[in-house]
Scaffold this motif. Structure first.
Motif, mmCIF file in Angstrom:
data_model
loop_
_atom_site.group_PDB
_atom_site.id
_atom_site.type_symbol
_atom_site.label_atom_id
_atom_site.label_comp_id
_atom_site.label_asym_id
_atom_site.label_seq_id
_atom_site.Cartn_x
_atom_site.Cartn_y
_atom_site.Cartn_z
ATOM 1 N N ARG A 1 0.818 -1.217 0.000
ATOM 2 C CA ARG A 1 0.000 0.000 0.000
ATOM 3 C C ARG A 1 0.852 1.268 0.000
ATOM 4 N N ARG A 2 2.105 1.149 0.373
ATOM 5 C CA ARG A 2 2.983 2.312 0.486
ATOM 6 C C ARG A 2 3.988 2.419 -0.656
ATOM 7 N N CYS A 3 4.268 1.305 -1.311
ATOM 8 C CA CYS A 3 5.293 1.275 -2.354
ATOM 9 C C CYS A 3 4.661 0.909 -3.696
ATOM 10 N N PRO A 4 4.719 1.790 -4.679
ATOM 11 C CA PRO A 4 4.066 1.506 -5.968
ATOM 12 C C PRO A 4 4.755 0.410 -6.775
ATOM 13 N N TYR A 5 5.961 0.019 -6.366
ATOM 14 C CA TYR A 5 6.710 -0.976 -7.127
ATOM 15 C C TYR A 5 6.567 -2.388 -6.562
ATOM 16 N N LEU A 6 6.259 -2.495 -5.255
ATOM 17 C CA LEU A 6 6.215 -3.808 -4.633
ATOM 18 C C LEU A 6 5.038 -4.638 -5.141
ATOM 19 N N GLY A 7 3.868 -4.015 -5.307
ATOM 20 C CA GLY A 7 2.702 -4.758 -5.790
ATOM 21 C C GLY A 7 2.953 -5.430 -7.134
ATOM 22 N N PRO A 8 3.405 -4.690 -8.143
ATOM 23 C CA PRO A 8 3.706 -5.330 -9.431
ATOM 24 C C PRO A 8 4.788 -6.400 -9.316
ATOM 25 N N SER A 9 5.750 -6.204 -8.429
ATOM 26 C CA SER A 9 6.795 -7.209 -8.235
ATOM 27 C C SER A 9 6.205 -8.495 -7.679
ATOM 28 N N VAL A 10 5.358 -8.367 -6.664
ATOM 29 C CA VAL A 10 4.714 -9.539 -6.064
ATOM 30 C C VAL A 10 3.799 -10.225 -7.084
ATOM 31 N N ASP A 11 3.020 -9.441 -7.817
ATOM 32 C CA ASP A 11 2.094 -10.008 -8.793
ATOM 33 C C ASP A 11 2.814 -10.828 -9.862
ATOM 34 N N ARG A 12 4.017 -10.438 -10.197
ATOM 35 C CA ARG A 12 4.785 -11.136 -11.237
ATOM 36 C C ARG A 12 5.693 -12.225 -10.669
ATOM 37 N N GLY A 13 5.600 -12.469 -9.380
ATOM 38 C CA GLY A 13 6.421 -13.508 -8.772
ATOM 39 C C GLY A 13 7.892 -13.152 -8.688
ATOM 40 N N LEU A 14 8.188 -11.845 -8.604
ATOM 41 C CA LEU A 14 9.578 -11.394 -8.599
ATOM 42 C C LEU A 14 10.098 -11.029 -7.215
ATOM 43 N N THR A 15 9.217 -11.098 -6.196
ATOM 44 C CA THR A 15 9.643 -10.878 -4.815
ATOM 45 C C THR A 15 9.819 -12.235 -4.157
ATOM 46 N N VAL A 16 11.041 -12.559 -3.802
ATOM 47 C CA VAL A 16 11.390 -13.895 -3.312
ATOM 48 C C VAL A 16 11.913 -13.801 -1.883
#
Length: 209
Positions: free
Chosen positions: A28-43
């Motif tokens: 909710r605070r970082c505009p980049y984390l959501g797309p990263s999580v959605d694409r499976g790029l946050t590990v």
């Protein structure tokens, strides 16, 4: 001795049941984390550590940062790696064991525009808009692509030295991050931990650890 608990996973709840809610708060605070999580790029991965393991934690950060540099070239700037430190569990012990490894890694990887964050259990922080963030239920390092225009407010107040390096850095030009400070190749990052502490004395952190 550092012990691995959990290998790479995109499910934060597999690391700690409270991490999914914490990650949602960060989204909710970082505009980049959501797309990263959605694409499976946050590990996520998870380890135990104890006092005296700081050189090993530093080596782990270097290993993860180099893996992230490769992932960033292949997947783009949304790639992110988080390393949970499940033990020690008390806030002060976790803060102390993480502070020097994170500081050294920040200095080494800022020139290639990679950010290294540390969040220890229960730490109370505000976001860039002054809103209270959810305290993390477990300590972790976070490694991600640096965005000077977005990270500038935090860094200019908390870590001006790192902000200066980010602003001057050329981006990830494939350099060996040890070449400039040490003038040589390093095969075992843990072996140069104390040498680097002498090269990067942090003015704003306690020197214990």
């Amino acid at each position: 001795m550092i012990r691995q608990r959990i290998t790479a996973t995109t499910d934060p709840a597999a690391v700690h049941p409270g991490l999914a809610e914490h990650q949602s708060d960060m989204i909710r605070r970082c505009p980049y984390l959501g797309p990263s999580v959605d694409r499976g790029l946050t590990v996520w991965s998870a380890y135990d550590a104890e006092p005296g393991d700081q050189p090993g934690l530093f080596a782990l950060l270097v290993e993860t940062a180099e893996e992230l540099r490769t992932a960033r070239r292949e997947s783009g700037p949304l790639a992110c790696r988080n390393i949970a430190i499940l033990d020690p569990e008390d806030s002060e012990s976790a803060r102390k064991i993480m502070q020097w490894p994170a500081w050294l890694a920040r200095n080494l990887y800022a020139p290639v525009q990679l950010m290294v964050g540390r969040f220890w259990t229960g730490v109370e922080l505000d976001d860039s808009k002054g809103r209270a963030m959810m305290p993390p239920p477990v300590s972790f390092f976070s490694l991600r692509n640096a965005i000077p225009s977005k990270d500038g407010l935090f860094l200019s107040e908390k870590l001006p030295e790192i902000m200066a390096i980010l602003e001057q850095g050329p981006g990830d030009d494939g350099r060996d991050v040890f070449a400039e400070p040490l003038g040589r190749r390093v095969d075992d990052p843990a072996s140069v931990y104390r040498e680097l502490k002498g090269l990067f004395p942090p003015p704003s952190l306690a020197t214990a650890g």
